[in-house]
Design a protein around this motif. Structure first.
Motif, PDB file in Angstrom:
ATOM      1  N   PHE A   1      10.629  22.713  53.672  1.00 34.95           N
ATOM      2  CA  PHE A   1      11.811  23.156  52.948  1.00 34.95           C
ATOM      3  C   PHE A   1      13.084  22.840  53.737  1.00 34.95           C
ATOM      4  N   PRO A   2      13.435  21.558  53.800  1.00 32.99           N
ATOM      5  CA  PRO A   2      14.643  21.164  54.533  1.00 32.99           C
ATOM      6  C   PRO A   2      15.918  21.479  53.763  1.00 32.99           C
ATOM      7  N   LEU A   3      17.037  21.423  54.462  1.00 36.22           N
ATOM      8  CA  LEU A   3      18.323  21.729  53.849  1.00 36.22           C
ATOM      9  C   LEU A   3      18.757  20.657  52.854  1.00 36.22           C
ATOM     10  N   ASN A   4      18.513  19.404  53.182  1.00 41.06           N
ATOM     11  CA  ASN A   4      19.101  18.297  52.434  1.00 41.06           C
ATOM     12  C   ASN A   4      18.223  17.804  51.299  1.00 41.06           C
ATOM     13  N   THR A   5      17.534  18.699  50.617  1.00 38.11           N
ATOM     14  CA  THR A   5      16.661  18.320  49.504  1.00 38.11           C
ATOM     15  C   THR A   5      17.175  18.967  48.218  1.00 38.11           C
ATOM     16  N   ARG A   6      17.323  18.162  47.183  1.00 38.43           N
ATOM     17  CA  ARG A   6      17.740  18.696  45.887  1.00 38.43           C
ATOM     18  C   ARG A   6      16.600  19.504  45.283  1.00 38.43           C
TER      19      ARG A   6
ATOM     20  N   LEU B   1      18.747  28.407  51.409  1.00 35.44           N
ATOM     21  CA  LEU B   1      19.154  27.013  51.572  1.00 35.44           C
ATOM     22  C   LEU B   1      20.310  26.632  50.657  1.00 35.44           C
ATOM     23  N   GLY B   2      20.438  27.343  49.531  1.00 36.29           N
ATOM     24  CA  GLY B   2      21.504  27.019  48.596  1.00 36.29           C
ATOM     25  C   GLY B   2      22.760  27.841  48.776  1.00 36.29           C
ATOM     26  N   VAL B   3      22.616  29.112  49.174  1.00 37.90           N
ATOM     27  CA  VAL B   3      23.774  30.004  49.281  1.00 37.90           C
ATOM     28  C   VAL B   3      24.112  30.319  50.733  1.00 37.90           C
ATOM     29  N   PHE B   4      23.131  30.794  51.502  1.00 39.59           N
ATOM     30  CA  PHE B   4      23.445  31.228  52.865  1.00 39.59           C
ATOM     31  C   PHE B   4      23.907  30.071  53.733  1.00 39.59           C
TER      32      PHE B   4
ATOM     33  N   GLN C   1      11.514  27.334  59.438  1.00 37.02           N
ATOM     34  CA  GLN C   1      11.330  26.043  58.778  1.00 37.02           C
ATOM     35  C   GLN C   1      10.386  25.119  59.546  1.00 37.02           C
ATOM     36  N   LEU C   2      10.205  25.360  60.841  1.00 35.11           N
ATOM     37  CA  LEU C   2       9.442  24.447  61.692  1.00 35.11           C
ATOM     38  C   LEU C   2       8.132  25.035  62.179  1.00 35.11           C
ATOM     39  N   THR C   3       7.745  26.210  61.683  1.00 33.21           N
ATOM     40  CA  THR C   3       6.515  26.844  62.150  1.00 33.21           C
ATOM     41  C   THR C   3       5.275  26.187  61.548  1.00 33.21           C
ATOM     42  N   ARG C   4       4.134  26.591  62.064  1.00 33.04           N
ATOM     43  CA  ARG C   4       2.853  26.099  61.552  1.00 33.04           C
ATOM     44  C   ARG C   4       2.702  26.445  60.079  1.00 33.04           C
ATOM     45  N   PRO C   5       2.242  25.505  59.238  1.00 31.38           N
ATOM     46  CA  PRO C   5       2.096  25.790  57.802  1.00 31.38           C
ATOM     47  C   PRO C   5       1.088  26.897  57.533  1.00 31.38           C
ATOM     48  N   ILE C   6       1.324  27.633  56.452  1.00 31.97           N
ATOM     49  CA  ILE C   6       0.441  28.711  56.040  1.00 31.97           C
ATOM     50  C   ILE C   6       0.124  28.561  54.548  1.00 31.97           C
ATOM     51  N   THR C   7      -0.878  29.298  54.088  1.00 36.62           N
ATOM     52  CA  THR C   7      -1.120  29.421  52.650  1.00 36.62           C
ATOM     53  C   THR C   7      -0.315  30.601  52.131  1.00 36.62           C
ATOM     54  N   GLU C   8      -0.274  30.762  50.812  1.00 35.44           N
ATOM     55  CA  GLU C   8       0.471  31.876  50.243  1.00 35.44           C
ATOM     56  C   GLU C   8      -0.144  33.225  50.601  1.00 35.44           C
ATOM     57  N   ALA C   9      -1.410  33.230  51.022  1.00 36.54           N
ATOM     58  CA  ALA C   9      -2.079  34.490  51.352  1.00 36.54           C
ATOM     59  C   ALA C   9      -1.997  34.830  52.831  1.00 36.54           C
ATOM     60  N   GLU C  10      -1.516  33.919  53.656  1.00 36.71           N
ATOM     61  CA  GLU C  10      -1.490  34.139  55.097  1.00 36.71           C
ATOM     62  C   GLU C  10      -0.196  34.808  55.533  1.00 36.71           C
ATOM     63  N   PRO C  11      -0.271  35.596  56.621  1.00 35.46           N
ATOM     64  CA  PRO C  11       0.959  36.161  57.192  1.00 35.46           C
ATOM     65  C   PRO C  11       1.741  35.096  57.953  1.00 35.46           C
ATOM     66  N   MET C  12       2.912  35.435  58.358  1.00 30.66           N
ATOM     67  CA  MET C  12       3.768  34.529  59.125  1.00 30.66           C
ATOM     68  C   MET C  12       3.091  34.182  60.443  1.00 30.66           C
ATOM     69  N   PRO C  13       3.015  32.884  60.786  1.00 31.70           N
ATOM     70  CA  PRO C  13       2.359  32.506  62.043  1.00 31.70           C
ATOM     71  C   PRO C  13       3.155  32.978  63.252  1.00 31.70           C
ATOM     72  N   LEU C  14       2.447  33.356  64.295  1.00 29.17           N
ATOM     73  CA  LEU C  14       3.078  33.843  65.514  1.00 29.17           C
ATOM     74  C   LEU C  14       3.152  32.786  66.595  1.00 29.17           C
ATOM     75  N   GLU C  15       2.610  31.604  66.325  1.00 29.35           N
ATOM     76  CA  GLU C  15       2.717  30.479  67.256  1.00 29.35           C
ATOM     77  C   GLU C  15       2.407  29.205  66.480  1.00 29.35           C
TER      78      GLU C  15
END
Length: 500
Positions: free
Chosen positions: A102-107, A239-242, A283-297
């Motif tokens: 999910f980069p900033l410069n993507t429509r 990415l659009g407002v903040f 934005q640069l962390t290890r990819p997860i599935t929708e069911a996984e918690p936020m990665p810690l490394e």
């Protein structure tokens, strides 16, 4: 002592439950597995109030750390943070065979209309700078023309926000007939997000006030649904407002030479902002599935290394697509000299070996300790019905820590009209939404000493990135102010993940 470690999410097996309050009711659909800011129920009217300052002395800080406002702001930040984490390919969708980033410069198609309108409002604020050109000549403490710009903001905010929010689908205020009352509450956070016209400064308190404005709109249901599919609405919001808001603020800082508000200066993380480092590392962390918690490394494959923040060419390469590198790029725009010299904390963090997930976790912990637990920052936050001063029934009693012990006993009231500052919830020992034993505690990011402090035989002879060893070494001790005064709060602390 330090504030307890902060989890980045709760495991999917543990559904979130929040008590109801005067400012929110349970969502109509079943609770999700991860923290989400509750949307007000349209069928129940809501008593809006004008936000007011409540934190006047250091003794008020423990109450804030146990309040509903603290809980809700923290929930919102965790919600946005997880939405920006890359997603693994979905096994149920053959068309989705690649990791989603999910980069900033993507429509982004299907952008909610409120996102488009809010960007237009921010563009108008940027245009208004032409109506208040800076006075010529060198000025040490900010350009007084910023007061003219701020006066234009206050004069036009009702029309700007009223036109932006009128006739939007969804939401609760039209059903209640409470548009004017709701607008009066959220606009206080909006105006407070653009610095202080009295002090001619900008800092993390103002940044958090703008986030509270977005959180208020979320609670009003104006982002069309609670969370969207896979965090898509949250990504539009960040990415659009903040990010558009950050561009306006950075231009204000450059044009009007705004001072850092309550900053530690070179010994803080950043003179003006903090949230881009949380969202950018996500934005640069290890990819997860929708069911996984936020990665810690771990990191996204192919992501730039944390040490690349000290390389201007790499920063320029990534600043248009990543919020962390965009914030570093702005530092490079306004400061000169070796990166390790003018931004030592960020330089230390760049030596982390466990990836961007570890940095993201540490940034959340540092935000807790250095922003939310510091009286000079949160004293300006204003409380209303959307972000309530009422106590959170599930909050733990804040533990006595070095941060709470160093709060001033009393301070002079802020000048009238100085605007809200900052606030958010997971600080100190408050029971943060979703805090469970399922998330490993961990110390966050291990603090690495900068090269000039002497790390033994393995210490590098020059900073990472080949920057020449120039400039004086940092002091090994810092003076504290008089106990019981605000100046005592500005005693420099190590990064919150450092061992005491």
């Amino acid at each position: 002592m330090e504030p307890p470690p902060l989890p980045s999410s709760i495991p999917p097996s543990q559904p979130q439950t929040h008590p109801t309050s005067s400012s929110s009711t349970p969502p109509a659909k079943p609770p999700t597995s991860f923290p989400h800011l509750t949307i007000l129920t349209p069928s129940q009217s809501h008593p809006f109030t004008t936000p007011q300052k409540k934190i006047t002395t250091g003794t008020d800080l423990p109450h804030f750390l146990s309040s509903l406002a603290y809980r809700d702001l923290g929930t919102f930040i965790l919600q946005l943070n997880r939405a920006l984490c890359p997603r693994k390919p979905s096994p149920s969708s053959p068309a989705s065979s690649q990791t989603r980033t999910f980069p900033l410069n993507t429509r982004r198609p299907d952008e909610p209309i409120i996102v488009t309108r809010l960007r237009a409002v921010l563009h108008e604020l940027e245009r208004m700078m032409d109506e208040a050109p800076p006075e010529k000549g060198p000025r040490r403490f900010g350009n007084v023309s910023f007061r003219r710009w701020h006066a234009l903001l206050k004069e036009r905010v009702d029309g700007l926000l009223g036109g932006c929010l009128a006739g939007l689908p969804g939401g609760v205020w039209e059903e209640w007939g409470a548009e004017e009352a709701a607008l009066g509450e959220v606009k206080a956070y909006f105006v407070g997000g653009f610095g202080s016209e009295q002090r001619l400064d900008y800092g993390t308190g103002h940044e958090l006030s703008f986030l509270a404005f977005l959180g208020g709109l979320w609670k009003l249901g104006l982002f069309e649904g609670e969370g969207g599919e896979g965090g898509e609405v949250e990504r539009h919001l960040v990415l659009g407002v903040f990010e558009a808001y950050l561009r306006v603020v950075r231009k204000l800082i450059l044009i009007y030479n705004l001072e850092p508000a309550g900053s530690h200066g070179v010994w803080g993380l950043d003179d003006h902002s903090f949230l881009p480092y949380i969202f950018g590392s996500a934005q640069l962390t290890r990819p997860i599935t929708e069911a996984e918690p936020m990665p810690l490394e771990g990191s996204l494959p192919g992501a730039p290394r944390p040490s690349d923040v000290a390389k201007p060419a790499t920063v320029d390469l990534y600043r248009e697509s990543n919020m962390y590198f965009s914030a570093i790029g702005f530092i490079n725009d306004v400061k000169t000299g070796p990166f390790w010299e003018h931004s030592p904390i960020l330089f230390d963090i760049s030596g982390i070996k466990d990836g961007w997930g570890k940095i993201n976790k540490g940034m959340i912990k540092m935000f807790n300790a250095e922003v939310l637990s510091k009286f000079p920052v949160v004293q300006h936050f204003q409380f209303g019905s959307l972000f309530s001063w009422d106590p959170d029934p599930e909050a733990a009693v804040p533990a006595q820590t070095v941060h709470l012990a160093n709060q001033p006993s009393n301070v002079n009231p802020s000048p009238a009209g100085s605007g809200p500052g900052t606030a958010a919830p997971w600080a100190q020992a408050t029971k943060m939404p979703g805090a469970t034993a399922g998330v490993p505690p961990g110390p966050g990011i291990p603090y690495s000493r900068a090269p000039w402090t002497g790390g033994g035989s393995s210490a590098p002879t020059m900073p990472r990135g080949g920057a020449p060893d120039t400039g004086p070494p940092p002091p090994t001790a810092f003076p504290r102010g008089k106990p019981g005064t605000a100046s005592n709060q500005f005693a420099v602390t190590k990064a919150p993940w450092a061992k005491d």
